[in-house]
Write a protein that holds these residues in place. Sequence first.
Motif, PDB file in Angstrom:
ATOM      1  N   THR A 157       0.844  -0.988  -0.210  1.00 24.14           N
ATOM      2  CA  THR A 157       0.089  -0.029   0.118  1.00 24.14           C
ATOM      3  C   THR A 157       0.809   1.329   0.074  1.00 24.14           C
ATOM      4  OG1 THR A 157      -0.156  -0.028   2.566  1.00 24.14           O
ATOM      5  CG2 THR A 157      -1.949  -0.982   1.195  1.00 24.14           C
ATOM      6  N   GLY A 158       0.414   2.221  -0.535  1.00 25.64           N
ATOM      7  CA  GLY A 158       1.249   3.470  -0.549  1.00 25.64           C
ATOM      8  C   GLY A 158       0.556   4.655  -1.254  1.00 25.64           C
ATOM      9  N   LYS A 159       1.133   5.712  -1.393  1.00 27.47           N
ATOM     10  CA  LYS A 159       0.457   6.939  -2.114  1.00 27.47           C
ATOM     11  C   LYS A 159       1.490   7.730  -2.687  1.00 27.47           C
ATOM     12  CE  LYS A 159      -2.062  11.224  -0.363  1.00 27.47           C
ATOM     13  NZ  LYS A 159      -2.698  11.814   0.583  1.00 27.47           N
ATOM     14  N   VAL A 160       0.925   8.254  -3.873  1.00 29.37           N
ATOM     15  CA  VAL A 160       1.593   9.036  -4.967  1.00 29.37           C
ATOM     16  C   VAL A 160       1.310  10.602  -4.750  1.00 29.37           C
ATOM     17  CG1 VAL A 160       2.585   9.118  -7.326  1.00 29.37           C
ATOM     18  CG2 VAL A 160       1.674   6.933  -6.397  1.00 29.37           C
ATOM     19  N   GLU A 161       2.184  11.380  -4.836  1.00 32.17           N
ATOM     20  CA  GLU A 161       1.803  12.776  -4.709  1.00 32.17           C
ATOM     21  C   GLU A 161       2.626  13.437  -5.681  1.00 32.17           C
ATOM     22  OE1 GLU A 161       0.671  13.827  -0.283  1.00 32.17           O
ATOM     23  OE2 GLU A 161       2.693  13.330  -0.333  1.00 32.17           O
ATOM     24  N   ARG A 162       2.179  14.854  -5.954  1.00 29.75           N
ATOM     25  CA  ARG A 162       2.694  15.811  -6.986  1.00 29.75           C
ATOM     26  C   ARG A 162       3.134  17.035  -6.075  1.00 29.75           C
ATOM     27  NH1 ARG A 162      -0.703  19.348  -8.898  1.00 29.75           N
ATOM     28  NH2 ARG A 162      -3.071  18.748  -8.629  1.00 29.75           N
ATOM     29  N   LEU A 163       3.844  17.745  -6.710  1.00 31.35           N
ATOM     30  CA  LEU A 163       4.217  18.879  -6.122  1.00 31.35           C
ATOM     31  C   LEU A 163       3.397  19.931  -7.059  1.00 31.35           C
ATOM     32  CD1 LEU A 163       5.421  20.797  -3.701  1.00 31.35           C
ATOM     33  CD2 LEU A 163       7.468  20.930  -5.026  1.00 31.35           C
ATOM     34  N   GLY A 164       2.254  20.471  -6.629  1.00 33.35           N
ATOM     35  CA  GLY A 164       1.423  21.202  -7.455  1.00 33.35           C
ATOM     36  C   GLY A 164       1.529  22.982  -7.130  1.00 33.35           C
ATOM     37  N   ALA A 165       0.645  23.693  -7.533  1.00 33.96           N
ATOM     38  CA  ALA A 165       0.769  24.902  -7.202  1.00 33.96           C
ATOM     39  C   ALA A 165       0.583  25.492  -5.751  1.00 33.96           C
ATOM     40  CB  ALA A 165      -0.265  25.799  -8.316  1.00 33.96           C
ATOM     41  N   HIS A 166       0.023  24.685  -5.046  1.00 28.80           N
ATOM     42  CA  HIS A 166      -0.360  24.823  -3.697  1.00 28.80           C
ATOM     43  C   HIS A 166       0.216  23.711  -2.823  1.00 28.80           C
ATOM     44  CE1 HIS A 166      -3.183  28.037  -5.165  1.00 28.80           C
ATOM     45  NE2 HIS A 166      -3.640  27.128  -5.801  1.00 28.80           N
ATOM     46  N   GLY A 167       1.460  23.047  -3.106  1.00 24.13           N
ATOM     47  CA  GLY A 167       1.884  22.084  -2.306  1.00 24.13           C
ATOM     48  C   GLY A 167       1.739  20.707  -2.746  1.00 24.13           C
ATOM     49  N   TRP A 168       2.168  19.824  -1.850  1.00 31.19           N
ATOM     50  CA  TRP A 168       1.727  18.465  -2.186  1.00 31.19           C
ATOM     51  C   TRP A 168       0.587  17.991  -2.249  1.00 31.19           C
ATOM     52  CZ3 TRP A 168       5.695  15.714  -4.327  1.00 31.19           C
ATOM     53  CH2 TRP A 168       6.872  16.066  -4.057  1.00 31.19           C
ATOM     54  N   ALA A 169       0.197  17.394  -3.680  1.00 32.12           N
ATOM     55  CA  ALA A 169      -1.422  16.964  -3.585  1.00 32.12           C
ATOM     56  C   ALA A 169      -1.392  15.691  -4.292  1.00 32.12           C
ATOM     57  CB  ALA A 169      -2.051  18.031  -4.461  1.00 32.12           C
ATOM     58  N   PRO A 170      -2.366  14.809  -4.213  1.00 36.64           N
ATOM     59  CA  PRO A 170      -2.498  13.569  -4.766  1.00 36.64           C
ATOM     60  C   PRO A 170      -2.322  13.681  -6.233  1.00 36.64           C
ATOM     61  CG  PRO A 170      -4.249  14.116  -3.129  1.00 36.64           C
ATOM     62  CD  PRO A 170      -3.733  15.069  -3.530  1.00 36.64           C
ATOM     63  N   ALA A 171      -1.583  12.693  -6.739  1.00 37.46           N
ATOM     64  CA  ALA A 171      -1.306  12.415  -8.233  1.00 37.46           C
ATOM     65  C   ALA A 171      -2.516  11.836  -8.826  1.00 37.46           C
ATOM     66  CB  ALA A 171      -0.211  11.429  -8.711  1.00 37.46           C
ATOM     67  N   PRO A 172      -3.007  12.432 -10.134  1.00 36.88           N
ATOM     68  CA  PRO A 172      -4.173  11.874 -10.653  1.00 36.88           C
ATOM     69  C   PRO A 172      -4.126  10.405 -10.829  1.00 36.88           C
ATOM     70  CG  PRO A 172      -2.743  13.117 -12.202  1.00 36.88           C
ATOM     71  CD  PRO A 172      -2.276  13.201 -11.072  1.00 36.88           C
ATOM     72  N   PRO A 173      -5.170   9.667 -11.058  1.00 34.09           N
ATOM     73  CA  PRO A 173      -5.386   8.204 -11.179  1.00 34.09           C
ATOM     74  C   PRO A 173      -4.575   7.829 -12.852  1.00 34.09           C
ATOM     75  CG  PRO A 173      -7.410   8.970 -10.544  1.00 34.09           C
ATOM     76  CD  PRO A 173      -6.803  10.285 -10.759  1.00 34.09           C
ATOM     77  N   GLN A 174      -4.417   8.645 -13.474  1.00 33.61           N
ATOM     78  CA  GLN A 174      -3.882   8.373 -14.905  1.00 33.61           C
ATOM     79  C   GLN A 174      -2.296   8.267 -14.507  1.00 33.61           C
ATOM     80  OE1 GLN A 174      -5.560  11.045 -14.318  1.00 33.61           O
ATOM     81  NE2 GLN A 174      -6.598  11.993 -16.036  1.00 33.61           N
ATOM     82  N   THR A 175      -1.628   8.714 -13.510  1.00 35.68           N
ATOM     83  CA  THR A 175      -0.474   8.344 -13.255  1.00 35.68           C
ATOM     84  C   THR A 175       0.150   6.889 -13.422  1.00 35.68           C
ATOM     85  OG1 THR A 175      -0.462  10.380 -11.823  1.00 35.68           O
ATOM     86  CG2 THR A 175       1.647   8.871 -11.928  1.00 35.68           C
ATOM     87  N   GLY A 176       1.213   6.633 -13.988  1.00 40.50           N
ATOM     88  CA  GLY A 176       1.824   5.387 -14.082  1.00 40.50           C
ATOM     89  C   GLY A 176       2.662   4.946 -12.901  1.00 40.50           C
ATOM     90  N   LEU A 177       2.348   3.642 -12.470  1.00 36.98           N
ATOM     91  CA  LEU A 177       3.351   3.199 -11.561  1.00 36.98           C
ATOM     92  C   LEU A 177       4.030   1.878 -12.226  1.00 36.98           C
ATOM     93  CD1 LEU A 177       1.538   3.469  -8.266  1.00 36.98           C
ATOM     94  CD2 LEU A 177       3.181   5.050  -8.934  1.00 36.98           C
ATOM     95  N   TRP A 178       5.105   1.506 -11.591  1.00 32.79           N
ATOM     96  CA  TRP A 178       5.947   0.405 -11.847  1.00 32.79           C
ATOM     97  C   TRP A 178       6.565  -0.084 -10.701  1.00 32.79           C
ATOM     98  CZ3 TRP A 178       6.525  -2.993 -15.963  1.00 32.79           C
ATOM     99  CH2 TRP A 178       7.321  -3.706 -15.707  1.00 32.79           C
ATOM    100  N   ILE A 179       6.051  -1.617 -10.153  1.00 34.67           N
ATOM    101  CA  ILE A 179       6.609  -2.154  -8.978  1.00 34.67           C
ATOM    102  C   ILE A 179       7.412  -3.391  -9.417  1.00 34.67           C
ATOM    103  CG2 ILE A 179       5.558  -3.405  -7.007  1.00 34.67           C
ATOM    104  CD1 ILE A 179       3.040  -1.781  -7.007  1.00 34.67           C
ATOM    105  N   GLU A 180       8.581  -3.303  -8.924  1.00 33.25           N
ATOM    106  CA  GLU A 180       9.540  -4.010  -8.976  1.00 33.25           C
ATOM    107  C   GLU A 180      10.193  -5.051  -7.540  1.00 33.25           C
ATOM    108  OE1 GLU A 180      12.417  -2.791 -12.339  1.00 33.25           O
ATOM    109  OE2 GLU A 180      11.954  -1.311 -10.725  1.00 33.25           O
ATOM    110  N   THR A 181      10.207  -6.112  -7.675  1.00 35.55           N
ATOM    111  CA  THR A 181      10.959  -7.062  -6.614  1.00 35.55           C
ATOM    112  C   THR A 181      12.439  -7.116  -6.552  1.00 35.55           C
ATOM    113  OG1 THR A 181       8.949  -8.543  -6.671  1.00 35.55           O
ATOM    114  CG2 THR A 181      11.025  -9.214  -5.498  1.00 35.55           C
ATOM    115  N   CYS A 182      13.302  -6.455  -5.849  1.00 36.11           N
ATOM    116  CA  CYS A 182      14.606  -6.208  -5.975  1.00 36.11           C
ATOM    117  C   CYS A 182      15.262  -6.638  -4.595  1.00 36.11           C
ATOM    118  CB  CYS A 182      14.874  -4.528  -5.696  1.00 36.11           C
ATOM    119  SG  CYS A 182      13.855  -3.613  -7.348  1.00 36.11           S
ATOM    120  N   ASP A 183      16.466  -6.889  -4.782  1.00 31.73           N
ATOM    121  CA  ASP A 183      17.558  -7.083  -3.642  1.00 31.73           C
ATOM    122  C   ASP A 183      18.775  -6.412  -4.189  1.00 31.73           C
ATOM    123  OD1 ASP A 183      18.641  -8.720  -5.518  1.00 31.73           O
ATOM    124  OD2 ASP A 183      18.091 -10.605  -4.489  1.00 31.73           O
TER     125      ASP A 183
END
Length: 334
Positions: free
Chosen positions: A253-279
């Motif tokens: 679980t997590g949260k994605v934010e963008r630095l907008g005109a009025h500070g940090w705000a939620p990123a829109p649903p269209q924003t792409g994410l890529w999740i990887e398993t790493c070591d």
Amino acid sequence: MRKWAPPVAVMLGIALVVGTTPATAQAAGLGQIIISNDWDTNAGVVHVSVESTEPVASIHADFVDEATGATGGAADNFVLEYETSTSVSYVTSSPVVMDPGAYQAQVTVTADDGTVAAASERLIYYVNATVEDLTADRPAIDWDHRDVTVSGVLRGRWPGTGEVRPLAGALVNYWVYMNAGDPVVTDANGAFSRTFTMAGTLNTMDFFYDSGSPYTRGTGITSYTVTVTPQQTRVRVRADKRHAKVGDPITLTGKVERLGAHGWAPAPPQTGLWIETCDDTGCAYGYNNVEIAADGTFRSETTAQRTGYFQVSVTGYLDFFAGSTGRTAVVKVR
């Protein structure tokens, strides 16, 4: 500003369009007569080519208005352009000044021996329209400021005189990505404006004359490009387990934010994410079928494969967001 230039197949200045069938005539000593015009550097200047074994004494052209039957103009100022062993070509030394319209060019050629031949061709006098002086109220956009109002002026270059005037009441069409709509009507000064919501990619807007002005043709496309200023992003993510066995389900679980005109705000649903398993040796595999809620949060189900961490990368949305990464604490897998 759009500069007037003579591209191939675009007529500036006087525009005379030749029909598909050359005008011809036959007489003793005078063969085929071809009436044409210069489509490139001397647009609208009339050419007369004559197959002839005799010297040409004179050429005269009358231009009869198809709408009224009246003679709109005449030309006797033909000068030698070039000659071959079997033909000669003449060209008017200056443009013929006439109103825009459709004309029958009636040409009479007289040889030195008095032989006369005639031919005719349909020619159209066009006003050549170009969109100029494009400006935008917002040359640079970001996610918070995507609406751009573009203004410009439609002008036409008149045949004969070459005078440039604004075109009132004409339609200017456009291509702007993800913005459909009717053409814009110009005002009394030829000016127009339209507001667009930019998509964040393919950010060049194209404008061109559409219709609405008699005997007028567009001379091409005039473009305006806005730039995109990417907003900074950040992502936070956690795993619901710190210890697991191979194959155990793990919820991220997590949260994605963008630095907008009025500070940090939620990123829109269209924003792409890529999740990887790493070591420590790198990242083994990844996936991107992750949905983001309106509040910027996300939830993803995966399985434990090896000891390591899960890394989430923000791949952005078109050009609006810069990339960023976040990772979970190490999950030990046995």
